[in-house]
Design a protein around this motif. Structure first.
Motif, PDB file in Angstrom:
ATOM      1  N   SER A  39      10.541   9.106  -5.412  1.00 46.08           N
ATOM      2  CA  SER A  39      10.046   9.981  -4.344  1.00 46.08           C
ATOM      3  C   SER A  39       8.574  10.311  -4.542  1.00 46.08           C
ATOM      4  CB  SER A  39      10.878  11.273  -4.303  1.00 46.08           C
ATOM      5  OG  SER A  39      12.249  10.988  -4.090  1.00 46.08           O
ATOM      6  N   VAL A  42       6.532   7.193  -3.667  1.00 49.85           N
ATOM      7  CA  VAL A  42       6.421   6.941  -2.228  1.00 49.85           C
ATOM      8  C   VAL A  42       5.449   7.925  -1.577  1.00 49.85           C
ATOM      9  CG1 VAL A  42       7.680   6.991  -0.039  1.00 49.85           C
ATOM     10  CG2 VAL A  42       8.685   5.872  -2.030  1.00 49.85           C
ATOM     11  N   ILE A  43       5.556   9.200  -1.933  1.00 46.34           N
ATOM     12  CA  ILE A  43       4.653  10.213  -1.368  1.00 46.34           C
ATOM     13  C   ILE A  43       3.213   9.908  -1.750  1.00 46.34           C
ATOM     14  CG2 ILE A  43       4.028  12.657  -1.438  1.00 46.34           C
ATOM     15  CD1 ILE A  43       6.988  13.293  -1.802  1.00 46.34           C
ATOM     16  N   THR A  44       2.982   9.527  -3.014  1.00 52.03           N
ATOM     17  CA  THR A  44       1.637   9.196  -3.463  1.00 52.03           C
ATOM     18  C   THR A  44       1.062   8.019  -2.691  1.00 52.03           C
ATOM     19  OG1 THR A  44       2.162  10.006  -5.691  1.00 52.03           O
ATOM     20  CG2 THR A  44       0.246   8.564  -5.468  1.00 52.03           C
ATOM     21  N   VAL A  45       1.874   6.990  -2.494  1.00 49.42           N
ATOM     22  CA  VAL A  45       1.415   5.800  -1.775  1.00 49.42           C
ATOM     23  C   VAL A  45       1.100   6.126  -0.326  1.00 49.42           C
ATOM     24  CG1 VAL A  45       2.132   3.552  -0.906  1.00 49.42           C
ATOM     25  CG2 VAL A  45       2.555   4.152  -3.284  1.00 49.42           C
ATOM     26  N   VAL A  46       1.990   6.840   0.357  1.00 49.40           N
ATOM     27  CA  VAL A  46       1.820   7.114   1.787  1.00 49.40           C
ATOM     28  C   VAL A  46       0.596   7.995   2.029  1.00 49.40           C
ATOM     29  CG1 VAL A  46       2.851   8.265   3.779  1.00 49.40           C
ATOM     30  CG2 VAL A  46       4.259   6.798   2.325  1.00 49.40           C
ATOM     31  N   LEU A  47       0.468   9.081   1.277  1.00 50.54           N
ATOM     32  CA  LEU A  47      -0.637  10.012   1.515  1.00 50.54           C
ATOM     33  C   LEU A  47      -1.993   9.365   1.208  1.00 50.54           C
ATOM     34  CD1 LEU A  47       0.838  13.368   0.120  1.00 50.54           C
ATOM     35  CD2 LEU A  47       0.732  12.570   2.481  1.00 50.54           C
ATOM     36  N   ASN A  48      -2.076   8.649   0.111  1.00 51.68           N
ATOM     37  CA  ASN A  48      -3.351   8.006  -0.216  1.00 51.68           C
ATOM     38  C   ASN A  48      -3.650   6.848   0.722  1.00 51.68           C
ATOM     39  OD1 ASN A  48      -4.561   9.166  -2.881  1.00 51.68           O
ATOM     40  ND2 ASN A  48      -2.381   9.031  -3.277  1.00 51.68           N
ATOM     41  N   LEU A  49      -2.618   6.185   1.233  1.00 47.25           N
ATOM     42  CA  LEU A  49      -2.844   5.122   2.214  1.00 47.25           C
ATOM     43  C   LEU A  49      -3.413   5.688   3.504  1.00 47.25           C
ATOM     44  CD1 LEU A  49      -2.576   2.113   2.796  1.00 47.25           C
ATOM     45  CD2 LEU A  49      -0.267   2.555   3.642  1.00 47.25           C
ATOM     46  N   LEU A  50      -2.975   6.862   3.903  1.00 52.09           N
ATOM     47  CA  LEU A  50      -3.534   7.518   5.087  1.00 52.09           C
ATOM     48  C   LEU A  50      -5.015   7.827   4.891  1.00 52.09           C
ATOM     49  CD1 LEU A  50      -0.651   9.992   6.057  1.00 52.09           C
ATOM     50  CD2 LEU A  50      -1.287   7.858   7.204  1.00 52.09           C
ATOM     51  N   PHE A  77      -3.602   5.419  -5.143  1.00 50.19           N
ATOM     52  CA  PHE A  77      -2.692   4.523  -4.429  1.00 50.19           C
ATOM     53  C   PHE A  77      -2.127   3.462  -5.375  1.00 50.19           C
ATOM     54  CE2 PHE A  77      -2.190   0.466  -2.168  1.00 50.19           C
ATOM     55  CZ  PHE A  77      -1.204   0.806  -1.254  1.00 50.19           C
ATOM     56  N   LEU A  81       1.710   2.776  -6.360  1.00 48.11           N
ATOM     57  CA  LEU A  81       2.258   1.475  -5.956  1.00 48.11           C
ATOM     58  C   LEU A  81       2.650   0.607  -7.141  1.00 48.11           C
ATOM     59  CD1 LEU A  81       2.813  -0.430  -3.524  1.00 48.11           C
ATOM     60  CD2 LEU A  81       0.498  -1.324  -3.861  1.00 48.11           C
TER      61      LEU A  81
END
Length: 250
Positions: A39, A42-50, A77, A81
């Motif tokens: 979790s 996933v949160i780290t990847v999504v927020l930094n990807l934004l 990211f 990832l």
């Protein structure tokens, strides 16, 4: 029966004397650990990807500070990832990818962590110049200089990490005690130097910079408050032009 059970618990049963044992986490602990770390990953990847998409897509956001934030987002990211999933695998399973992938992972993880620390330092310097020397900020801190600083940061961190994991690079598998694990061990001198450079000096520098920023910000706020008070008193002084206008309108 005991021999068969011991072979089942080994990562490589055909290597009885040199194989590591499988992780002994209870299934509930393994599931909880996987869910928690997955979790966070996933949160780290999504927020930094934004952040990466936003800053990269909109040219209006191509400012020196945002470029530093973009570089920090890229490193974070990669942490979410690559590093965190591999760490989940290392904690719950045997390492089956060989010594070459282990060396690459150790080098990559050391580089990414070093870059994250370096970007935090650069952001602190950027905020220090912006607050303490606002009149010179636009001339001293330009987009081209920030991009050069970011590139140098990544390059220096890669070179530093190569030195940090030099023993693993020159002799892959030297640190492991058995087959089925991927570990990074360094000598005491290297560990001490790394602790001083990546923690002590870095944290001390960041604290000093932000303390200086805080002092300057407080003094600027007091100066603005004094200026507003002086202007208000001048406007409301009896006999002043502004007061006469107000009385005439009333």
């Amino acid at each position: 029966m005991m021999e068969i059970q011991d072979q089942v618990e080994l990562c490589f049963p055909h290597l009885l004397n040199t194989s590591c044992r499988k992780p002994t986490l209870h299934w509930s602990e393994a599931v909880l650990l996987n869910i928690l770390l997955s979790s966070i990953s996933v949160i780290t990847v999504v927020l930094n990807l934004l952040v990466i998409i936003s800053v990269s897509h909109f040219r209006q956001l191509h400012t020196p500070t945002n470029i530093l934030l973009l570089s920090l987002a890229v490193s974070d990211f990669l942490v979410g990832l690559l590093l965190m999933p591999v760490e989940i695998f290392r904690k719950t399973a045997c390492w089956v990818f060989g010594d070459t992938i282990c060396v690459f992972y150790c080098l990559l993880s050391s580089t990414i962590i070093c870059v994250s620390v370096g970007q935090v330092v650069l952001i602190s310097v950027d905020r220090y110049v912006a607050i303490c020397h606002p009149l010179h900020y636009l001339t001293r801190v330009t987009v081209s200089r920030i991009r050069l600083s970011v590139c140098l940061c990544w390059l220096c961190c890669a070179l530093y990490s190569s030195y940090y994991v030099k023993d693993v690079l020159t002799q892959p598998g030297k640190s492991k005690s058995c087959y089925g694990e991927c570990v990074l061990t360094v000598d005491n001198i290297t560990a001490s130097v790394d602790a001083v450079l990546n923690f002590s000096i870095t944290v001390a520098g960041i604290i000093v910079l932000y303390l200086r920023v805080f002092v300057v910000a407080v003094s600027q706020a007091r100066a603005m408050r004094s200026l507003v008070t002086a202007v208000t008193v001048q406007i409301l002084k009896p006999g002043s032009r502004e007061v006469n206008i107000l009385e005439r309108d009333c």
